[in-house]
Design a protein around this motif. Structure first.
Motif, PDB file in Angstrom:
ATOM      1  N   TYR A   1       1.704  -5.967  -4.357  1.00  0.00           N
ATOM      2  CA  TYR A   1       1.353  -5.644  -5.737  1.00  0.00           C
ATOM      3  C   TYR A   1       1.808  -4.217  -6.037  1.00  0.00           C
ATOM      4  N   PRO A   2       2.099  -3.916  -7.303  1.00  0.00           N
ATOM      5  CA  PRO A   2       2.555  -2.554  -7.666  1.00  0.00           C
ATOM      6  C   PRO A   2       1.576  -1.463  -7.249  1.00  0.00           C
ATOM      7  N   SER A   3       0.294  -1.790  -7.179  1.00  0.00           N
ATOM      8  CA  SER A   3      -0.717  -0.778  -6.840  1.00  0.00           C
ATOM      9  C   SER A   3      -0.734  -0.436  -5.350  1.00  0.00           C
ATOM     10  N   ILE A   4      -0.067  -1.235  -4.535  1.00  0.00           N
ATOM     11  CA  ILE A   4      -0.024  -0.999  -3.089  1.00  0.00           C
ATOM     12  C   ILE A   4       1.232  -0.212  -2.752  1.00  0.00           C
ATOM     13  N   ASP A   5       1.056   0.911  -2.070  1.00  0.00           N
ATOM     14  CA  ASP A   5       2.194   1.779  -1.745  1.00  0.00           C
ATOM     15  C   ASP A   5       2.237   2.015  -0.238  1.00  0.00           C
ATOM     16  N   LEU A   6       2.973   1.171   0.462  1.00  0.00           N
ATOM     17  CA  LEU A   6       3.101   1.321   1.905  1.00  0.00           C
ATOM     18  C   LEU A   6       4.240   2.262   2.254  1.00  0.00           C
ATOM     19  N   PRO A   7       4.197   2.877   3.439  1.00  0.00           N
ATOM     20  CA  PRO A   7       5.332   3.687   3.896  1.00  0.00           C
ATOM     21  C   PRO A   7       6.587   2.830   3.994  1.00  0.00           C
ATOM     22  N   ASP A   8       7.752   3.470   3.935  1.00  0.00           N
ATOM     23  CA  ASP A   8       9.012   2.728   4.039  1.00  0.00           C
ATOM     24  C   ASP A   8       9.093   1.946   5.345  1.00  0.00           C
ATOM     25  N   VAL A   9       8.567   2.555   6.416  1.00  0.00           N
ATOM     26  CA  VAL A   9       8.547   1.869   7.714  1.00  0.00           C
ATOM     27  C   VAL A   9       7.104   1.884   8.222  1.00  0.00           C
ATOM     28  N   PRO A  10       6.296   0.905   7.846  1.00  0.00           N
ATOM     29  CA  PRO A  10       4.889   0.888   8.276  1.00  0.00           C
ATOM     30  C   PRO A  10       4.763   0.792   9.792  1.00  0.00           C
ATOM     31  N   ASP A  11       3.779   1.501  10.328  1.00  0.00           N
ATOM     32  CA  ASP A  11       3.501   1.433  11.760  1.00  0.00           C
ATOM     33  C   ASP A  11       2.814   0.109  12.073  1.00  0.00           C
ATOM     34  N   GLN A  12       3.404  -0.673  12.945  1.00  0.00           N
ATOM     35  CA  GLN A  12       2.859  -1.994  13.264  1.00  0.00           C
ATOM     36  C   GLN A  12       2.335  -2.033  14.694  1.00  0.00           C
ATOM     37  N   THR A  13       1.466  -1.078  15.003  1.00  0.00           N
ATOM     38  CA  THR A  13       0.863  -1.019  16.332  1.00  0.00           C
ATOM     39  C   THR A  13      -0.655  -1.034  16.210  1.00  0.00           C
ATOM     40  N   PHE A  14      -1.300  -1.192  17.346  1.00  0.00           N
ATOM     41  CA  PHE A  14      -2.755  -1.107  17.416  1.00  0.00           C
ATOM     42  C   PHE A  14      -3.111   0.110  18.246  1.00  0.00           C
TER      43      PHE A  14
ATOM     44  N   ILE B   1      -3.902 -12.522   0.237  1.00  0.00           N
ATOM     45  CA  ILE B   1      -4.358 -12.160   1.584  1.00  0.00           C
ATOM     46  C   ILE B   1      -3.434 -11.107   2.190  1.00  0.00           C
ATOM     47  N   PHE B   2      -2.120 -11.243   1.958  1.00  0.00           N
ATOM     48  CA  PHE B   2      -1.180 -10.246   2.452  1.00  0.00           C
ATOM     49  C   PHE B   2      -1.460  -8.882   1.838  1.00  0.00           C
ATOM     50  N   ASN B   3      -1.736  -8.847   0.538  1.00  0.00           N
ATOM     51  CA  ASN B   3      -2.031  -7.573  -0.129  1.00  0.00           C
ATOM     52  C   ASN B   3      -3.384  -7.017   0.288  1.00  0.00           C
ATOM     53  N   ALA B   4      -4.327  -7.895   0.617  1.00  0.00           N
ATOM     54  CA  ALA B   4      -5.615  -7.423   1.145  1.00  0.00           C
ATOM     55  C   ALA B   4      -5.397  -6.705   2.470  1.00  0.00           C
ATOM     56  N   LEU B   5      -4.524  -7.271   3.323  1.00  0.00           N
ATOM     57  CA  LEU B   5      -4.192  -6.620   4.588  1.00  0.00           C
ATOM     58  C   LEU B   5      -3.520  -5.273   4.339  1.00  0.00           C
ATOM     59  N   ALA B   6      -2.582  -5.253   3.393  1.00  0.00           N
ATOM     60  CA  ALA B   6      -1.881  -4.007   3.078  1.00  0.00           C
ATOM     61  C   ALA B   6      -2.837  -2.956   2.520  1.00  0.00           C
ATOM     62  N   TRP B   7      -3.785  -3.385   1.666  1.00  0.00           N
ATOM     63  CA  TRP B   7      -4.758  -2.439   1.099  1.00  0.00           C
ATOM     64  C   TRP B   7      -5.641  -1.855   2.187  1.00  0.00           C
TER      65      TRP B   7
END
Length: 210
Positions: free
Chosen positions: A128-141, A13-19
């Motif tokens: 997961y290795p296939s998920i590549d988030l920014p070093d500092v993801p934006d956590q805003t709406f 579920i966490f990776n689904a959110l990240a994807w």
């Protein structure tokens, strides 16, 4: 057990959110949360539908159940037997709400944990290795609301939405049933008013993402 829970529920579920954040939500965590919530709602729709159908059928049988309870008020065993026969006759499984809760509870707990932690701390190690988030993801709406902090407006909107949903559900029950409300229905009416205040009190101090 904790490792199983993490690998079977939390990590997917966490990776689904990240994807969703990376590929669909334009790197907006708020939009990703909304999309994930809708996706979970769609997946659980058959369960919600079955539970709603069970509640409607049970509500329609209340007059008959009350007659059985009154007729066999001095014999609880016979009373229970007759009610079970009534359920069987109408193909109702009295355990349906419990089964639905057992299925939903792990998902609700995981969503709570995923939303409350967001893309921070050790959670990023579960990507997961296939998920590549920014070093500092934006956590805003929409770049306006910091989802890692509490927000009075978001909490208030959630409480208001719960109140409206409760009123609509109560109005639908009264329309289908008609007549005087039972004690359980009166309690339900009071809960429609009470629960939004409880929701507001709980969410007031939690991150807006929740």
């Amino acid at each position: 057990m904790r490792e199983f829970f993490t690998e079977a529920f939390y990590r997917p579920i966490f990776n689904a959110l990240a994807w969703l954040y990376e590929n669909v939500a334009f790197e907006d965590l708020g939009i990703a949360i909304i999309l994930l919530t809708l996706a979970v709602r769609v997946l659980l729709f058959p369960l919600f539908h079955k539970t709603t159908k069970h509640q409607r059928l049970t509500q329609n049988l209340q007059p008959e159940i009350q007659r059985i309870q009154k007729k066999h008020k001095d014999n609880k065993e016979t009373q229970a037997q007759k009610i079970m026969e009534l359920y069987s006759q109408h193909k109702i499984n009295p355990l349906t709400p419990l089964i639905a809760l057992i299925i939903q509870l792990p998902i609700i707990i995981v969503l709570y944990r995923v939303f409350i932690h967001g893309f921070s701390g050790d959670a990023l190690n579960l990507l997961y290795p296939s998920i590549d988030l920014p070093d500092v993801p934006d956590q805003t709406f929409l770049g306006l609301i910091d989802l890692t902090q509490s927000n009075t407006w978001i909490a208030g909107f959630a409480a208001l939405a719960q109140y409206v949903q409760g009123r609509l559900s109560l109005a639908k029950i009264n329309k289908n049933k008609g007549g005087e409300m039972s004690k359980a229905e009166k309690v339900g009416k009071n809960m429609v008013i009470f629960m939004p205040f409880l929701t507001l009190a709980i969410l007031f101090s939690l991150p807006a993402a929740v």
